[in-house]
Motif scaffolding. Structure first.
Motif, short mmCIF file in Angstrom:
data_model
loop_
_atom_site.label_atom_id
_atom_site.label_comp_id
_atom_site.label_asym_id
_atom_site.label_seq_id
_atom_site.Cartn_x
_atom_site.Cartn_y
_atom_site.Cartn_z
N ASN A 1 0.73 -1.18 -0.03
CA ASN A 1 -0.13 0.06 0.00
C ASN A 1 1.01 1.25 -0.04
OD1 ASN A 1 -3.06 -1.11 0.39
ND2 ASN A 1 -1.90 -1.90 2.24
N PHE A 2 0.56 2.08 -0.92
CA PHE A 2 1.22 3.58 -0.71
C PHE A 2 0.09 4.39 -0.84
CE2 PHE A 2 5.25 5.46 -3.20
CZ PHE A 2 5.12 6.58 -2.32
N ILE A 3 -0.03 5.00 0.65
CA ILE A 3 -1.02 5.71 1.10
C ILE A 3 -0.31 7.15 1.13
CG2 ILE A 3 -2.74 5.95 3.02
CD1 ILE A 3 -2.02 3.01 3.38
N ALA A 4 -1.26 8.29 0.84
CA ALA A 4 -0.82 9.65 0.99
C ALA A 4 -1.72 10.33 1.64
CB ALA A 4 -0.81 10.24 -0.41
N VAL A 5 -1.29 11.50 2.61
CA VAL A 5 -2.12 12.22 3.33
C VAL A 5 -2.12 13.60 2.58
CG1 VAL A 5 -2.24 13.25 5.69
CG2 VAL A 5 -1.37 10.99 5.39
N CYS B 1 -0.84 10.31 11.94
CA CYS B 1 -1.21 9.44 10.70
C CYS B 1 -1.24 8.01 10.63
CB CYS B 1 -0.39 10.09 9.64
SG CYS B 1 -0.47 11.90 9.35
N VAL B 2 -0.06 7.49 11.35
CA VAL B 2 -0.02 5.91 11.20
C VAL B 2 -1.28 5.50 12.11
CG1 VAL B 2 1.23 3.91 12.13
CG2 VAL B 2 2.35 5.99 11.01
N ALA B 3 -1.43 5.87 13.10
CA ALA B 3 -2.51 5.35 14.10
C ALA B 3 -3.99 5.62 13.41
CB ALA B 3 -2.43 6.18 15.70
N TYR B 4 -4.19 6.73 12.96
CA TYR B 4 -5.36 7.22 12.37
C TYR B 4 -5.66 6.29 11.23
CZ TYR B 4 -8.94 9.91 9.79
OH TYR B 4 -10.08 10.27 9.02
N ILE B 5 -4.64 6.07 10.20
CA ILE B 5 -4.96 5.02 8.79
C ILE B 5 -5.34 3.54 9.63
CG2 ILE B 5 -3.91 4.05 7.29
CD1 ILE B 5 -2.34 6.96 6.83
N SER B 6 -4.55 3.25 10.66
CA SER B 6 -4.74 2.04 11.08
C SER B 6 -6.17 1.72 11.58
CB SER B 6 -3.57 1.89 12.26
OG SER B 6 -3.92 1.91 13.55
N LYS B 7 -6.86 2.60 11.73
CA LYS B 7 -8.57 2.46 12.24
C LYS B 7 -9.17 1.71 11.13
CE LYS B 7 -8.41 6.12 15.74
NZ LYS B 7 -8.81 7.39 16.23
N PHE B 8 -8.55 2.03 9.75
CA PHE B 8 -9.57 1.98 8.72
C PHE B 8 -8.93 0.64 7.98
CE2 PHE B 8 -9.68 6.31 9.80
CZ PHE B 8 -10.98 6.29 9.93
N MET B 9 -7.64 0.24 8.10
CA MET B 9 -6.94 -0.84 7.43
C MET B 9 -5.88 -1.37 8.00
SD MET B 9 -4.93 1.76 4.25
CE MET B 9 -4.38 0.13 3.64
N GLN B 10 -5.64 -2.38 7.73
CA GLN B 10 -4.34 -3.23 8.45
C GLN B 10 -2.91 -2.60 7.52
OE1 GLN B 10 -4.12 -7.14 9.91
NE2 GLN B 10 -2.41 -7.57 8.27
N LEU B 11 -2.12 -2.11 8.36
CA LEU B 11 -0.59 -1.73 7.69
C LEU B 11 0.36 -2.81 7.71
CD1 LEU B 11 -0.78 1.97 8.78
CD2 LEU B 11 -1.20 1.26 6.39
N ASP B 12 1.03 -3.20 6.89
CA ASP B 12 1.89 -4.20 6.96
C ASP B 12 3.25 -3.88 6.63
OD1 ASP B 12 -0.15 -6.40 7.49
OD2 ASP B 12 -0.52 -6.47 5.10
N ILE C 1 3.45 5.51 4.03
CA ILE C 1 2.61 6.56 4.06
C ILE C 1 3.26 7.87 3.85
CG2 ILE C 1 0.94 7.92 5.76
CD1 ILE C 1 1.24 5.24 7.33
N THR C 2 3.05 8.71 2.68
CA THR C 2 3.70 9.89 2.59
C THR C 2 2.67 10.97 3.07
OG1 THR C 2 4.99 11.28 0.98
CG2 THR C 2 2.65 10.22 0.03
N THR C 3 3.42 12.00 3.70
CA THR C 3 2.43 12.69 4.59
C THR C 3 2.21 14.04 4.38
OG1 THR C 3 4.45 13.22 5.80
CG2 THR C 3 3.17 11.29 6.62
N GLY C 4 2.41 14.43 3.16
CA GLY C 4 1.89 15.99 2.88
C GLY C 4 2.93 16.80 2.66
N THR C 5 2.89 17.93 2.05
CA THR C 5 3.88 18.91 1.30
C THR C 5 3.54 20.26 2.05
OG1 THR C 5 5.12 19.26 -0.31
CG2 THR C 5 2.70 19.49 -0.50
N PRO C 6 4.58 20.81 2.38
CA PRO C 6 4.67 22.48 2.57
C PRO C 6 4.06 23.55 1.39
CG PRO C 6 6.77 21.96 2.32
CD PRO C 6 6.08 20.61 2.40
#
Length: 282
Positions: free
Chosen positions: A72-76, A223-234, A239-244
Motif C-alpha cells: 500500500n502506498f498511502i498519501a495524506v 497519521c499511522v494510528a489514524y490510518i490503522s483504524k481503517f485498514m491493516q498496515l503491513d 505513508i507519505t505525509t503531505g507537503t509545505p
C-alpha cells in the motif's frame, strides 16, 4: 541506520551506509528491504553487524527506491495549513487520504517521465513513513514502534487528472515513477524528532518549497494510528505525509513541469533527491 538499495533498475541490492559514508553490500545477509525484511527483528540483525566488514558498493552507483516493493502506498493530503490555503481548500479536520499506485516507487535520482497527455505535472517534497510492524487499530503512543524508518518522497502529481473531470485524486498520483523514495530509509533512532525536520525543493535551481515538519497538521505518529483504524498496515507499506507550500498548482499563474526541468529536494537527516523531467517514449 541508513539503509539503501543500489544497482541497475530491477537488479538492486540491499545495503547500509557505513560511518565513513560508503555504501556496504548487505545482499549476502539480507534478501531485500520489503515485507519481513523490514520488521524489528530483521533490522536488529542488521544493527548488530559491523558495516565496515561488508563489501563496498561501487562508487557512484545508482540508488533505487529504498524499499523493494510496497503493498500500500498511502498519501495524506493537505497536511500543512499553508499548503491547504494555497490550494484554496479549508484546513481538514481529519487526515485526507488517497492512494498512489505501489509501482510508482522509483529511485531518488531517476528521471521523471511525464505520461502521455500530461500537461499539469507538479512536485511535492514530503516526509514518507515505511511500516515495519503490522499495525491495525493502534494508539498514537504506540505508532513509532510500528515504523521501520523515514524517507524523502517526491509526491508527483498530474493536477488535471487529479482535480478536473471526475476529480479522483488517485488518477493524478499513480503514474509509474510518481513516487521517488530515498535515497535512504533512516531508522527512527537516527532521525530523532521527526516533527522538527527542515525540507526544501528547488525547481531549475530556484527555491520553490521551503518548510518544516513542525507545521504538519497531523503528526507522523498520528497519521499511522489514524490510518490503522481503517485498514491493516503491513511491513513495507508507505505513508507519505503531505507537503509545505510552494507547489506549481498554488502559483499565480500556476506553473507546471515540462520536459528538461530539474528538481532538487531534500529533508534534514533524510537526504536529497535530484530528478530531470523527460518525455514518455512508449
Amino acid at each position: 541506520m541508513k539503509l539503501v538499495r543500489f544497482g541497475a533498475k530491477g537488479a538492486e541490492k540491499p545495503g547500509i551506509v557505513a560511518a565513513d559514508g560508503s555504501i556496504r553490500d548487505l545482499s549476502g545477509l539480507v534478501p531485500d528491504f520489503a515485507g519481513d525484511g523490514l520488521t524489528p527483528a530483521a533490522l536488529d540483525r542488521i544493527r548488530a553487524l559491523d558495516p565496515l566488514s561488508l563489501p563496498e558498493a561501487p562508487q557512484g552507483v545508482r540508488l533505487g527506491s529504498c524499499i523493494a516493493r510496497t503493498g500500500n502506498f498511502i498519501a495524506v493530503g493537505l497536511n500543512y495549513a499553508d499548503h491547504a490555503a494555497e490550494s484554496g481548500l479549508p484546513v481538514p479536520k481529519e487526515p485526507v487520504l488517497f492512494n498512489k499506485a505501489p509501482n510508482c516507487l522509483a529511485g531518488p535520482d531517476d528521471d521523471v517521465v511525464l505520461p502521455p497527455g500530461a500537461t499539469k505535472g507538479d512536485w511535492e517534497v514530503e516526509l514518507a513513513i515505511v511500516i515495519g510492524k503490522t499495525a491495525y487499530r493502534i494508539e498514537e503512543k504506540d505508532a513509532v514502534a510500528h515504523i521501520a524508518g523515514y524517507a524523502v518522497c517526491n509526491d508527483l502529481s498530474e493536477r488535471e487528472w487529479q482535480t478536473e473531470g471526475t476529480g479522483q485524486w488517485v488518477k493524478g498520483k499513480a503514474a509509474p515513477g510518481f513516487g521517488p523514495l530515498g535515497p535512504w530509509l533512516v531508522t527512527p533512532d537516527e532521525v530523532g524528532d521527526v516533527q522538527a525536520l527542515d525540507m526544501f525543493l528547488d525547481l531549475n535551481g530556484k527555491r520553490v518549497q521551503k518548510g518544516s515538519t513542525r507545521t504538519m497538521i497531523f503528526s507522523a505518529a498520528f497519521c499511522v494510528a489514524y490510518i490503522s483504524k481503517f485498514m491493516q498496515l503491513d511491513p513495507g507499506d508507505v505513508i507519505t505525509t503531505g507537503t509545505p507550500p510552494g507547489v506549481g498548482l498554488g502559483m499565480k499563474p500556476p506553473l507546471y513541469l515540462k520536459v528538461g526541468d530539474t528538481m532538487h529536494l531534500g529533508i534534514e537527516k533524510l537526504g536529497e533527491q535530484r530528478q530531470t523531467v523527460v518525455a514518455y517514449q512508449g
